[in-house]
Design an enzyme around this catalytic site. Structure first.
Site, mmCIF file in Angstrom:
data_model
loop_
_atom_site.group_PDB
_atom_site.id
_atom_site.type_symbol
_atom_site.label_atom_id
_atom_site.label_comp_id
_atom_site.label_asym_id
_atom_site.label_seq_id
_atom_site.Cartn_x
_atom_site.Cartn_y
_atom_site.Cartn_z
ATOM 1 N N GLU A 75 0.814 -1.212 0.000
ATOM 2 C CA GLU A 75 0.000 0.000 0.000
ATOM 3 C C GLU A 75 0.848 1.263 0.000
ATOM 4 O OE1 GLU A 75 -2.055 -1.877 3.687
ATOM 5 O OE2 GLU A 75 -1.724 0.207 4.240
ATOM 6 N N CYS B 53 3.572 8.288 0.781
ATOM 7 C CA CYS B 53 4.202 7.372 1.729
ATOM 8 C C CYS B 53 4.198 5.987 1.089
ATOM 9 C CB CYS B 53 3.390 7.382 3.020
ATOM 10 S SG CYS B 53 3.896 6.125 4.200
ATOM 11 N N CYS C 192 6.927 -7.635 6.687
ATOM 12 C CA CYS C 192 8.102 -7.119 7.408
ATOM 13 C C CYS C 192 8.568 -8.160 8.417
ATOM 14 C CB CYS C 192 7.718 -5.823 8.122
ATOM 15 S SG CYS C 192 9.099 -5.003 8.936
ATOM 16 N N CYS D 262 7.754 -5.456 15.315
ATOM 17 C CA CYS D 262 7.339 -4.437 16.297
ATOM 18 C C CYS D 262 5.906 -4.765 16.754
ATOM 19 C CB CYS D 262 7.400 -3.041 15.688
ATOM 20 S SG CYS D 262 9.046 -2.596 15.114
ATOM 21 N N CYS E 134 2.684 -2.841 15.361
ATOM 22 C CA CYS E 134 2.614 -2.543 13.927
ATOM 23 C C CYS E 134 1.857 -3.614 13.142
ATOM 24 C CB CYS E 134 4.025 -2.396 13.371
ATOM 25 S SG CYS E 134 4.054 -1.997 11.623
ATOM 26 N N SER F 57 12.639 5.235 14.241
ATOM 27 C CA SER F 57 11.487 4.831 15.042
ATOM 28 C C SER F 57 12.010 4.433 16.420
ATOM 29 C CB SER F 57 10.781 3.659 14.372
ATOM 30 O OG SER F 57 10.334 4.054 13.106
ATOM 31 N N LEU F 58 11.946 5.367 17.338
ATOM 32 C CA LEU F 58 12.543 5.122 18.658
ATOM 33 C C LEU F 58 11.499 4.526 19.603
ATOM 34 C CD1 LEU F 58 15.204 5.424 20.195
ATOM 35 C CD2 LEU F 58 14.476 7.709 20.889
ATOM 36 N N ASN G 172 -1.672 4.313 16.556
ATOM 37 C CA ASN G 172 -2.890 3.891 15.857
ATOM 38 C C ASN G 172 -3.289 2.538 16.399
ATOM 39 O OD1 ASN G 172 -4.008 5.404 13.531
ATOM 40 N ND2 ASN G 172 -1.822 5.527 13.024
ATOM 41 N N CYS H 57 0.040 2.463 8.204
ATOM 42 C CA CYS H 57 0.652 1.478 7.318
ATOM 43 C C CYS H 57 0.286 0.052 7.697
ATOM 44 C CB CYS H 57 2.162 1.658 7.285
ATOM 45 S SG CYS H 57 2.948 1.334 8.845
HETATM 46 N N1 SAH Z 1 10.174 -0.098 9.179
HETATM 47 C C1 SAH Z 1 10.322 1.320 9.180
HETATM 48 C C2 SAH Z 1 9.309 2.069 8.343
HETATM 49 C C3 SAH Z 1 7.874 1.603 8.334
HETATM 50 S S1 SAH Z 1 6.816 1.981 9.662
HETATM 51 C C4 SAH Z 1 10.342 1.826 10.608
HETATM 52 O O1 SAH Z 1 10.177 1.043 11.516
HETATM 53 O O2 SAH Z 1 10.593 3.008 10.805
HETATM 54 C C5 SAH Z 1 6.567 3.712 9.659
HETATM 55 C C6 SAH Z 1 6.388 4.282 11.044
HETATM 56 O O3 SAH Z 1 5.097 3.934 11.591
HETATM 57 C C7 SAH Z 1 7.399 3.781 12.049
HETATM 58 O O4 SAH Z 1 7.824 4.849 12.854
HETATM 59 C C8 SAH Z 1 6.595 2.779 12.842
HETATM 60 O O5 SAH Z 1 7.166 2.507 14.086
HETATM 61 C C9 SAH Z 1 5.268 3.481 12.912
HETATM 62 N N2 SAH Z 1 4.137 2.647 13.292
HETATM 63 C C10 SAH Z 1 3.929 1.347 13.035
HETATM 64 N N3 SAH Z 1 2.756 0.953 13.569
HETATM 65 C C11 SAH Z 1 2.219 2.016 14.158
HETATM 66 C C12 SAH Z 1 1.014 2.248 14.888
HETATM 67 N N4 SAH Z 1 0.152 1.268 15.106
HETATM 68 N N5 SAH Z 1 0.785 3.492 15.363
HETATM 69 C C13 SAH Z 1 1.676 4.499 15.130
HETATM 70 N N6 SAH Z 1 2.811 4.342 14.463
HETATM 71 C C14 SAH Z 1 3.090 3.123 13.984
#
Ligand code: SAH
Length: 346
Positions: A93, A106, A113, A117, A120, A215-216, A291, A334
């Site tokens: 997407e 985006c 993936c 995480c 996610c 992404s910290l 989210n 995402c």
């Molecule tokens: N793999 C990469 C890029 C894809 S995710 C990364 O980890 O940075 C893009 C961003 O969305 C990242 O900062 C990720 O941590 C965040 N993300 C993923 N799921 C999320 C959620 N449910 N709510 C808010 N941010 C989220």
């Protein structure tokens, strides 16, 4: 003979290939510009190429195109979410966000993936495969074609971990920014990573002008290792060392993403610990109320918590903003749309 992915080739590669086939010298540039400037998706549309050559080229090469299977438009803010089907039946997407200062897309870099995480949606069903350079690029071109406007900003924040598909992402960046091609300055590109430290060092050496987003999502290793498995491989200290190296090499300010999850990482004590850790780093913190994803129990922090967290950081010398939510009514976060599609297939 397997056909060649022509949209993933750089101009010098195409020139060398065409020279070896004995084509006229100017042809490579002509075709390259059809693909990357005019963004056509078939040899038939290339009006200054003879029928014979079109036929010959289509026997040797293929042109990557993505099939839009869903196109959702937000009633709140015109954000458009695309679900694409790839030739092998996989889905990815992209999201097109329209701002006053231009259109930002985006995009995804992998199908699924590996990073795991816990908050996610993109990682729940695991990893399928890397996207090719042309499949990454085509998400930008397709959004431009569909909206009728040039894409002016690109963020690699869709499905997948860009630094886990390092070579294809680098080739994509080279094609995207090529002056003979789409010519988008990398100053208008952000790459987001969960923290693949060895690749951050490699990327620093390339001295690209893109914005690196980290992404910290946690102020300490205890919380981060629970929510982000990558932290068990490289901890926060190692990650921040790599960030400082990156900053030194490129002169670019780093952006840290911090998704606020109620009761997990959103207390003032967490803000205090985070401020202490980031002190002295040329950075910017982007706060995002998490989210909610159906399969997880995580819920977003409430507004007061978000603003108190932001205020603490700002009062202690760390620039922090709260990300505006776009496309809230169309599952624009995402991985959520692909996830729905996978479940329906089951
Ligand atoms: N793999 C990469 C890029 C894809 S995710 C990364 O980890 O940075 C893009 C961003 O969305 C990242 O900062 C990720 O941590 C965040 N993300 C993923 N799921 C999320 C959620 N449910 N709510 C808010 N941010 C989220």
């Amino acid at each position: 003979m397997e056909k060649i992915d022509i949209k993933s080739m750089t101009l010098p590669e195409l020139q060398a290939d065409f020279a070896a086939r004995g084509y006229e010298k100017f042809r490579a540039k002509q075709i390259y510009q059809w693909l990357h400037v005019k963004n056509v998706n078939s040899f038939n549309e290339m009006t200054n190429i003879s029928a014979n050559l079109k036929q010959e080229l289509s026997n040797i090469f293929y042109i990557t195109s993505l099939n839009i299977v869903k196109r959702l438009v937000s009633k709140l803010d015109n954000t458009v979410k695309y679900l694409y089907e790839l030739p092998d039946g996989s889905h990815v997407e992209s999201v097109l966000m329209q701002y006053k200062h231009g259109n930002s897309v985006c995009i995804s870099t992998q199908v699924g993936c590996k990073m795991g995480c816990s908050f996610c949606a993109s990682t729940i069903a695991g990893f399928v495969r890397n996207l090719t350079p042309s499949e990454i690029l085509e998400q930008v071109y397709a959004a431009g074609r569909d909206s009728g406007e040039r894409v002016s900003n690109v963020v690699l924040m869709g499905i997948g971990e860009p630094l886990d598909n390092y070579d294809n992402v680098l080739r994509f960046l080279r094609l995207l920014s090529d002056e003979q091609g789409f010519c988008l300055s990398l100053r208008h590109v952000s790459l987001s990573t969960c923290g693949i430290v060895d690749k951050i060092y490699d990327l620093a050496e390339k001295k690209l002008q893109l914005t690196l987003s980290i992404s910290l999502h946690a102020p300490n290793d205890e919380i981060r290792s629970k929510t982000m498995p990558v932290n068990r491989r490289w901890n926060i200290d190692e990650l921040l060392d790599a960030c400082r190296y990156y900053e030194q090499k490129t002169g670019r300010r780093i952006s840290f993403e911090y998704a606020l999850i109620a009761g997990v990482n959103d207390s003032l004590k967490d803000a205090q610990e985070l401020a202490g850790r980031l002190k002295g780093t040329l950075c910017h913190v982007n706060l995002i109320p998490v989210n909610a994803v159906a399969e997880t129990s995580y819920r977003a922090s409430n507004r007061q918590k978000v603003f108190a967290f932001q205020k603490y950081l700002n009062d202690h010398g760390i620039t922090a903003t709260v990300r505006r939510t776009l496309g809230a009514d169309i599952n624009a976060a995402c991985g959520q749309l692909r996830r729905e599609e996978l479940q329906q297939e089951k």
